[in-house]
Design an enzyme around this catalytic site. Sequence first.
Site, mmCIF file in Angstrom:
data_model
loop_
_atom_site.group_PDB
_atom_site.id
_atom_site.type_symbol
_atom_site.label_atom_id
_atom_site.label_comp_id
_atom_site.label_asym_id
_atom_site.label_seq_id
_atom_site.Cartn_x
_atom_site.Cartn_y
_atom_site.Cartn_z
ATOM 1 N N ASP A 194 0.867 -1.171 0.000
ATOM 2 C CA ASP A 194 0.000 0.000 0.000
ATOM 3 C C ASP A 194 0.912 1.231 0.000
ATOM 4 O O ASP A 194 1.348 1.682 1.045
ATOM 5 C CB ASP A 194 -0.883 -0.033 1.255
ATOM 6 C CG ASP A 194 -1.804 1.179 1.350
ATOM 7 O OD1 ASP A 194 -1.788 2.023 0.429
ATOM 8 O OD2 ASP A 194 -2.533 1.274 2.356
ATOM 9 N N ASP A 224 -10.524 -3.463 -0.945
ATOM 10 C CA ASP A 224 -9.397 -2.537 -0.909
ATOM 11 C C ASP A 224 -8.429 -3.060 0.160
ATOM 12 O O ASP A 224 -8.762 -3.986 0.904
ATOM 13 C CB ASP A 224 -9.940 -1.145 -0.537
ATOM 14 C CG ASP A 224 -8.962 -0.033 -0.863
ATOM 15 O OD1 ASP A 224 -7.868 -0.309 -1.374
ATOM 16 O OD2 ASP A 224 -9.305 1.138 -0.595
ATOM 17 N N ASP A 262 -4.237 4.284 -5.603
ATOM 18 C CA ASP A 262 -4.400 5.678 -5.209
ATOM 19 C C ASP A 262 -3.505 6.598 -6.030
ATOM 20 O O ASP A 262 -2.446 7.023 -5.581
ATOM 21 C CB ASP A 262 -4.115 5.828 -3.714
ATOM 22 C CG ASP A 262 -5.097 5.006 -2.891
ATOM 23 O OD1 ASP A 262 -6.123 4.575 -3.476
ATOM 24 O OD2 ASP A 262 -4.856 4.793 -1.707
ATOM 25 N N HIS A 268 -13.263 8.484 -9.102
ATOM 26 C CA HIS A 268 -13.097 8.319 -7.655
ATOM 27 C C HIS A 268 -12.346 9.535 -7.127
ATOM 28 O O HIS A 268 -11.616 10.187 -7.879
ATOM 29 C CB HIS A 268 -12.324 7.023 -7.381
ATOM 30 C CG HIS A 268 -12.248 6.642 -5.926
ATOM 31 N ND1 HIS A 268 -13.248 6.947 -5.022
ATOM 32 C CD2 HIS A 268 -11.306 5.961 -5.225
ATOM 33 C CE1 HIS A 268 -12.903 6.476 -3.830
ATOM 34 N NE2 HIS A 268 -11.731 5.883 -3.926
ATOM 35 N N ARG A 297 -7.658 -4.241 -5.253
ATOM 36 C CA ARG A 297 -6.464 -3.417 -5.440
ATOM 37 C C ARG A 297 -5.213 -4.290 -5.512
ATOM 38 O O ARG A 297 -4.319 -4.034 -6.295
ATOM 39 C CB ARG A 297 -6.336 -2.398 -4.306
ATOM 40 C CG ARG A 297 -5.274 -1.342 -4.623
ATOM 41 C CD ARG A 297 -5.297 -0.206 -3.632
ATOM 42 N NE ARG A 297 -4.806 -0.613 -2.322
ATOM 43 C CZ ARG A 297 -4.707 0.211 -1.281
ATOM 44 N NH1 ARG A 297 -5.091 1.477 -1.387
ATOM 45 N NH2 ARG A 297 -4.273 -0.222 -0.118
ATOM 46 N N ASP A 301 -17.639 4.002 -0.087
ATOM 47 C CA ASP A 301 -16.338 3.708 0.517
ATOM 48 C C ASP A 301 -16.532 3.406 2.015
ATOM 49 O O ASP A 301 -17.668 3.301 2.494
ATOM 50 C CB ASP A 301 -15.400 4.906 0.263
ATOM 51 C CG ASP A 301 -13.939 4.493 0.177
ATOM 52 O OD1 ASP A 301 -13.547 3.578 0.922
ATOM 53 O OD2 ASP A 301 -13.193 5.083 -0.612
#
Lengths: 952, 436
Positions: A294, A553, A628, A686, A612, A440
């Site tokens: 991440d 996610d 992201d 998004h 993701r 979300d």
Amino acid sequence: MCCWFFLRRMGPVLLLWLAVCLSGSWAVDKGNFKTCDQSAFCKRQRAMKPGESPYRALLETMELTNTRLTLQLINDNNKVRLLLELYRLQGNITRVKINELKPLKPRYEVPDVLIREPPTEPLSLLSQDENGVVLSLGAESQRVIVSARPFRLDIVEGRDVLMSLNSRGLLSFEHLRMRKDTFSYKVTSTVASVWDNIKRVFSSQADPEAENKEGTDPANPAETVKEEEEKVEDGMWEETFKSHTDSKPSGPSAISLDFSLPGVEHVYGIPEHADTLKLKTTDSGDPYRLYNLDVFQYELYNPMALYGAVPVMLAHNTQRTMGIFWLNAAETWVDISSNTAGKTVFGKMLDYVQGSSETPQTDVRWISESGIIDVFLMLGPTPRDVFSQYASLTGTQAFPPLASLGYHQCRWNYNDQEDVRSVDAGFDEHDIPYDFIWLDIEHTDGKRYFTWDPHKFASPKEMLQGLLDKKRKMVAIVDPHIKVDTNYKIHNEIRSRGFYVKNKDGGDYEGWCWPGNAGYPDFTRPDMRAWWASQFGYDQYEGAMENLYTWNDMNEPSVFNGPEVTMHKDAMHESWEHREVHNLYGLYVHRATAEGLTERSGGVERPFVLTRAFFAGSQRYGAVWTGDNAAEWDHLKISIPMCLSLGLVGISFCGADVGGFFKSPSTELLVRWYQTGAYQPFFRAHAHLDTPRREPWLFGPENTALMREAIRQRYTFLPYWYQLFYLAYHTGEPVMRPLWVEYPQDPATFALDDEYLLGRDLLVHPVTEEGARGVTAYLPGKHEVWFDIHTFQKHNGGQNLYIPVTMSSIPVFQRGGSIIPRKLRVRRSSTCMEHDPYTLYVALDNQRTAEGELYIDDGHTFNYEKKELIHRKFSFANGVLSSVDLEPNAQFTTKSWVERIIILGASKPSMVTLKTADGENQLEFDFDASMSVLTIRKPGMNVGADWTVTLQ
Amino acid sequence: CSFLSSEMRFHIIIAAFLWAAFVESRKIRGISSSYKRFYRERKSFLCIDGSKMIPFEQVNDDYCDCADGSDEPGTSACPRGRFYCTNLGFRPHYIPSSRVNDGICDCCDASDEYNSHARCQNTCWNLGQKERAYVEGQMKTLDEGLRLKQQLIEEGVLLWREKQAQLRELQRAAEDLQIKLEEHRKRKHEADRLKEQTLKALKAGDKGKAPSIFRTHFKTFAHFAELFQFTQLGRRFGYRAASISCLLSLTGATTLLGGGHQMDLSKFQNTLWDNFHCFHLVGSLLDYTNVKLSCNCIEHYDNFDLQKKLEIDYGTDWEYLFLNGQCYKLKVYEYMYTLCPFNMVSQKSTAGTEVSLGLWGMWAGPAKNHYSQMVYENGEPCWQGGSRTTSVTMTCGTETALRSVKEPSKCQYIMDFETPVACQPVLKQRGVHSEL
């Protein structure tokens, strides 16, 4: 979603971190992630330079059965033996497996990624002497040459070497060993040697053959004696990065192997990296890293690891396309160099090899932290062959519900039901179609997934029904970290069933994520996945309805306070360390969720799940997005190579956050992003929680119109998208593909990544420059023609074309020779367009012919597996356009008819006649001489029927 | 033929009529009565934009011939077309052609779904009823609101006058203070001179002499007590932050000096003189700037505050003036929101502290309705830069209250504020256009 946001909610303890975070610039904090030098095994392995390999093939140990060859390798430095297995797989694939002959304990072999045990083909021995063996790889005069001293493998076709393994001598296998500097080692080794002696005594009595075997192996007793003392280096038994210590109970276990690709200058794949389509050489920096992470505000154009990993590389030149699939789920680094080193070694063994020193060559080296070497050499020779070879191993793209190919509206977060209702109404008010609205993490009750905020989303079913009434759908997020809270059912069940990942001391592993302290379910366990899947049942997931789908996610997994923001490598998945399974975790989460959505309908409805994190095989479970990103022009640009790279390795359903997740886009950037996203497979806007609203109608009527038009174009092409996904599901061919895939002999296409093809027939060159007045698109194919889809202007292939652009321009071209069915009646959602008529766009090539397909089914169930579908082929030749059935045994009916046929590059006919089973009739038409466009008015036949339209 | 009874004949006639009506209705489906003249049955049809002539059979034949969509008012064939819902009993309106036969009921008379699976009910009558009831309610509200508004305007005018008078009074007081300040300036110079003297004496090493100087000039010190009184005056006017420092030093001094005119010199000497850096104290006490500041505080702050208050635009008739000084609260989920019009907006979580969502900025309604929206800016800074802002929409109602709060984007708040003064006579023109 970024983890750092969480910090501000974690109270004063973290204020210092927060300050550091705030003071930093807008880019990834590279210090949070390891370089090769900071990853002990990578540093160790990379310190090893090309040269004579210490490995020798023991040809006398060779065993050749119908399906495989096995052979022992010995490392002359430490006398440790490896077992090489070589398989010829159906479809021109060679599999090479190398493991320790007698590992101290089993080494991890990646399960659940291959769709089945790959079917083999017989190998046959062509010749053998003390230097090596030559095996035939079946047809096409392909051979594999196993050289003994030093060990190397060469795959040869005719006089060409396609690929060589260990030609640079970088094969390395850190064997499992006892730790020598500890008391326990001394005890254990003493006990072990005593035990060995006992065994020897018994086996010599009970099994004379075994005794005999050992006797015939003269090297064996000597090896044990001669074995050198292993050098103990830093980071072998323990490694510390920042404040995290990895206890490494199994010690060093890295593996490495090099591959040489003579004649290859272009390699692709190994996503996920924010980098160009054509991979770069890594001599001057870090290797490409594959370790699901991440990464907060990732940086572009570098080899750092991102959220997903697919260890598949494609190599291409004008003659051939090949692939290397390195099946290993541990942390992996890939070095790429392009030089002529190592070629002298070639000459030694294979004197007939073409040896010009100018021949370009790419050398690749894979390094993984643990596991075994299990590599699939996909030998092409065409790009399509490689796609189908890889598909035969890991499966194809899940066939998505048609609606998921429409437009998705997402934001962190739509605040409450009223917010959802008003955004939904906004689309109708501004006459913009959309299919999915997304929720979300804030929709949950305190970040407890499978729940709803009792105030803000008090009646989810009412909300979902409201969407259903408009034939629209919703996605709600379900992340894999589970709040540790004894009042939370999901947590209690997972804990009581012992389903959590364990820490090295045997307790439940806990880390920080959105809910604060969280546990991580062990998705590697089939029983855990089955239980997880059951939680999506309508009886379990309160408030869920059939139009609610799921988004996974943070499944790298993201652990805010873990090393590199992920799980500790010494955490335990039953008997395996997290180190072994790390890159698989996200795939398992995705899989369990997709299975849950399938099961809730009794296996009738297709799931839609976005993930993701991913690995090889993730294509089977749904869609992937590039994480992201940020509202910057470079991020818009990079969305193209990122999705192209994913497509090449089987993951077709790819998209980037439209508008950019972090930061706020300028209106121009936002419009350009809509125009680009409309022509990428997964089309979702998004935005970060901290950014201002950006629904498409918030930027003045002119910009609303531009974004509306981009989305509407997407909807008119839905039949084509759907057909491409059906094709991807069948063949593994990418939906969005680089130009070289279709023009493999045109080197001008090899590095292009600012334009791409959708299927074979649409070429897209999005505008990704701020203030652009024009773009230069390369139109491939010397003998091709391309038609601008908006103006119908015809252009010749094989040229760079300058296209002036305005804010409304989306440069897209239809290939001459293709027929694309479209639906021009764009409605509120794709489901509303189900029964609408088609317009066929027939673009003629220089031979005045064209071909195309149409695929139709119910759009949402698995009934296509029972042949409830329509698959037609349209062809135009000699002035006759005809429709024939590609699936005569299929059964499906549609109400849709053909309302219009537009023939580009046509000449004016005197008469147009339609012939169907019901008879013949003349059709009206209109001819635009300036553009050579013939429009046939309302032929009216059912699109599923047989028919011909004749121009006279 | 003779077998046909008159009744049967009647049926045939009816059927023929219905058929004709059906054909007719196909042709004119989706058109408002004002557009009917374009669709008179002729041989050919001219697209309304004049771009093309087509045979009349091609009107509403589910194929788009006209670029403006005018040949297909009753089907979904044209991308830019529109369909007219007659909606008898309710409000007629246009929908985009793409909503014709899409399986979703859009017209309350169900006329858009004449060829789909959707089972639409005619809900126009009910909707009309509801709408009429609603409008009736709105009218009542409006009438009542306007009446209240008038009242408030009258009160506003009075308040305005009162405040104006107050301002004048303050200005007069300020002038007086100016004069006093001048006096103090003189005394300050005297004190400065004394300080110098005392310092010199100390420097010269004659510690014993200093108290005597102090004693000699007792009067001067007594003057500070007076000064203190002066600042008390300031406090009465409510001066704030800027003067706090001067107030503190004065209070401190006065306390040390025995809390007023009565000054116990020996106490002063014992407790202070020997142990404390008296000269610094004296120095700061005599600091002219401090004195001046406290005067300025009084002179400017209150004046300024009131002046600023009176400078705000309270509407054409000062009708919003009464809101100044008031605060309105609303609890939304876990937060308590407070709106103090012309002042500030804040948010307080059940557990946490109060966060400013903005200070009064300006009226921000559109030109024709300038007073329909307020903006509050420069609230607490946000995580990713910028600061919190709140936009308040004023709606007409019989009560004055905060009705809703939303945060569509982080740090951007939207409030609905209801008050009679937002009522506009124009509202009255709205209503249901009934075609019964």
